[in-house]
Design a protein around this motif. Structure first.
Motif, PDB file in Angstrom:
ATOM      1  N   GLU A 237       9.082  35.296  43.779  1.00 43.14           N
ATOM      2  CA  GLU A 237      10.289  36.515  45.432  1.00 43.14           C
ATOM      3  C   GLU A 237       9.082  37.425  44.346  1.00 43.14           C
ATOM      4  OE1 GLU A 237      14.214  36.255  43.104  1.00 43.14           O
ATOM      5  OE2 GLU A 237      14.612  34.593  44.407  1.00 43.14           O
ATOM      6  N   PRO A 264       1.410  31.960  54.013  1.00 40.29           N
ATOM      7  CA  PRO A 264       2.798  32.150  53.861  1.00 40.29           C
ATOM      8  C   PRO A 264       3.877  32.353  52.477  1.00 40.29           C
ATOM      9  CG  PRO A 264       2.401  29.560  53.955  1.00 40.29           C
ATOM     10  CD  PRO A 264       1.041  30.529  54.646  1.00 40.29           C
ATOM     11  N   LEU A 265       4.063  32.727  51.902  1.00 40.89           N
ATOM     12  CA  LEU A 265       5.318  32.624  50.183  1.00 40.89           C
ATOM     13  C   LEU A 265       6.448  33.420  50.951  1.00 40.89           C
ATOM     14  CD1 LEU A 265       2.273  35.228  48.423  1.00 40.89           C
ATOM     15  CD2 LEU A 265       3.086  32.655  48.309  1.00 40.89           C
ATOM     16  N   PRO A 266       7.273  32.755  51.354  1.00 32.78           N
ATOM     17  CA  PRO A 266       8.746  32.162  51.822  1.00 32.78           C
ATOM     18  C   PRO A 266       9.178  33.072  51.717  1.00 32.78           C
ATOM     19  CG  PRO A 266       8.461  30.150  51.527  1.00 32.78           C
ATOM     20  CD  PRO A 266       7.058  30.855  51.760  1.00 32.78           C
ATOM     21  N   SER A 267       9.258  33.478  49.861  1.00 32.42           N
ATOM     22  CA  SER A 267      10.354  34.472  49.305  1.00 32.42           C
ATOM     23  C   SER A 267      10.774  35.319  48.975  1.00 32.42           C
ATOM     24  CB  SER A 267      11.215  32.492  48.476  1.00 32.42           C
ATOM     25  OG  SER A 267      11.581  31.602  48.983  1.00 32.42           O
ATOM     26  N   LEU A 268       9.206  35.695  49.201  1.00 34.96           N
ATOM     27  CA  LEU A 268       8.440  36.652  48.298  1.00 34.96           C
ATOM     28  C   LEU A 268       8.997  38.750  48.348  1.00 34.96           C
ATOM     29  CD1 LEU A 268       6.039  37.680  46.297  1.00 34.96           C
ATOM     30  CD2 LEU A 268       4.564  38.447  48.605  1.00 34.96           C
ATOM     31  N   ARG A 269       9.292  38.923  47.987  1.00 35.46           N
ATOM     32  CA  ARG A 269      10.056  40.231  47.777  1.00 35.46           C
ATOM     33  C   ARG A 269       9.935  41.226  47.599  1.00 35.46           C
ATOM     34  NH1 ARG A 269      11.875  37.124  51.243  1.00 35.46           N
ATOM     35  NH2 ARG A 269      13.355  36.812  51.787  1.00 35.46           N
ATOM     36  N   HIS A 290       1.342  38.601  56.307  1.00 37.14           N
ATOM     37  CA  HIS A 290       2.274  37.447  56.770  1.00 37.14           C
ATOM     38  C   HIS A 290       3.527  37.272  56.632  1.00 37.14           C
ATOM     39  CE1 HIS A 290       3.407  33.619  58.775  1.00 37.14           C
ATOM     40  NE2 HIS A 290       4.225  33.915  57.300  1.00 37.14           N
ATOM     41  N   TRP A 291       3.294  38.001  54.696  1.00 36.29           N
ATOM     42  CA  TRP A 291       4.450  38.726  54.223  1.00 36.29           C
ATOM     43  C   TRP A 291       5.428  39.444  53.962  1.00 36.29           C
ATOM     44  CZ3 TRP A 291       2.085  40.950  51.630  1.00 36.29           C
ATOM     45  CH2 TRP A 291       0.794  40.524  51.082  1.00 36.29           C
ATOM     46  N   GLN A 294       8.898  41.360  55.324  1.00 42.43           N
ATOM     47  CA  GLN A 294       9.873  39.927  53.825  1.00 42.43           C
ATOM     48  C   GLN A 294       9.980  41.167  53.136  1.00 42.43           C
ATOM     49  OE1 GLN A 294       8.638  36.412  54.639  1.00 42.43           O
ATOM     50  NE2 GLN A 294       7.558  36.972  52.101  1.00 42.43           N
TER      51      GLN A 294
END
Length: 351
Positions: A237, A264-269, A290-291, A294
């Motif tokens: 995150e 891709p870092l799907p949970s990065l906030r 890509h991230w 998000q």
């Protein structure tokens, strides 16, 4: 049957060491057995707990110890280097280990190498060290320093219960961080990893639970950026990267960093990029990440100039969704800051 039940409780505590209910159940179990860990937990901070630790800690540590009024047990070698291991107790168990690897002179065979690895392995393999949630490895502030046996000793006690690991020293240009991939792999419960110093490589970085990664370095190397660009970190995150303002052959250039933009870092906030020598040029590429859509918070703690500010304005729509944009340490003109505030009016802008 009791061993299976105990194992289930230990797993529950490692997964959530803040769960008071599980701690109470576990300590009740220890009270039934007359275990000194329960007695230490019941005593709480103060003279009673100190006296109990003085009585029992030498057996756990296998040598004489020092105990302070806060319940911290320390083994320290009285040499010019002062290597030491400190164990912080709570609930009758070690919940934090601090390993201080200070060194002096120019000898790699530092005094702590004679006893620190064995003591670490001993503590982590005993019941009193079965729920250690934090490890702080304060490394020596020298590039030549080697960490004979420390990481190997920790890994021999795998699987490790650590949830937070800090490795480093305030001298981010001088301290050389030891080889970390084996330690990361041996810590299945790891949630936070902070490195403050020179990180040479992170290898094949894969961890299903890691949520926060901070690399605070005087020169972010290409091998480290390569590791991040191929990492499998589905729960990550928060990512904080210090590039360092040094210009040498080991620093990761902009072309190398572009690989991370498409990974891709799907949970990065939350992303923080600090001390980046190519920040202006990076902002002509960052909108392609890509991230980026998000992210909730972006920190650009770097000497950003009006060229970078212009690139930011050009792609302002890509950043308009951010809840917070931190431009600390910038070199923007007052006029550029006003334009950014006007363009990104729904974003909290710190400049």
């Amino acid at each position: 049957m009791a061993e299976v039940w105990d194992s289930a409780l230990m797993d529950a505590l490692r997964n959530d060491p803040s769960d008071v209910t599980t701690w109470n159940v576990w300590l009740d179990r220890l009270r039934e057995r007359g275990d000194p860990r329960a007695e230490i937990a019941d005593a709480g901070p103060g003279p009673g707990q100190t006296a109990l630790l003085k009585a029992h800690a030498p057996g756990w540590f296998g040598q004489s110890v020092q105990v302070d009024h806060a319940g911290v047990v320390t083994v320290e070698e009285s040499t010019g280097a002062f290597p030491r291991i400190s164990a912080h107790f709570r609930h009758g168990h070690i919940l934090m280990l601090r390993v201080h690897c200070a060194a002096s002179g120019l000898e790699s065979n530092w005094p702590g190498a004679q006893w620190m690895p064995a003591l670490l392995e001993r503590l982590l393999c005993q019941p009193v060290g079965c729920v250690v949630t934090e490890l702080e490895l304060r490394v020596a502030p020298f590039r030549w320093f080697r960490y004979e046996g420390l990481i190997e000793a920790l890994v021999r006690a795998a699987p490790l219960p650590f949830r937070r690991i800090y490795v480093g020293d305030y001298n981010i240009d001088g301290a050389m961080v030891p080889d970390l991939p084996p330690l990361i792999e041996a810590s299945p419960h790891l949630r936070s990893l902070t490195c403050e110093g020179q990180v040479s490589d992170l290898g094949e970085l894969r961890h299903p639970q890691l949520r926060s990664l901070k690399l605070m370095t005087g020169g972010l190397s290409e091998p480290v950026v390569n590791s991040l660009s191929t990492a499998d970190l589905p729960a990550l995150e928060e990512l904080e990267l210090w590039f360092g303002m040094r210009r040498d052959d080991n620093n990761a250039p902009l072309d190398h960093f572009r690989h991370l933009l498409t990974h891709p870092l799907p949970s990065l906030r939350r992303l923080v990029l600090a001390n980046c020598p190519f920040a202006d040029a990076l902002l002509n590429r960052l909108h392609e990440a890509h991230w980026l859509p998000q992210l909730q918070e972006l920190g650009l703690k770097t000497p950003l100039t009006d060229l970078g500010g212009t690139n930011l304005l050009t792609h302002a729509e890509s950043y308009a969704h951010l809840e917070r944009l931190d431009l600390d340490r910038h070199q923007l003109s007052h006029a550029m800051v006003r334009q950014l505030r006007q363009e990104l009016r729904d974003t909290v802008l710190r400049a």
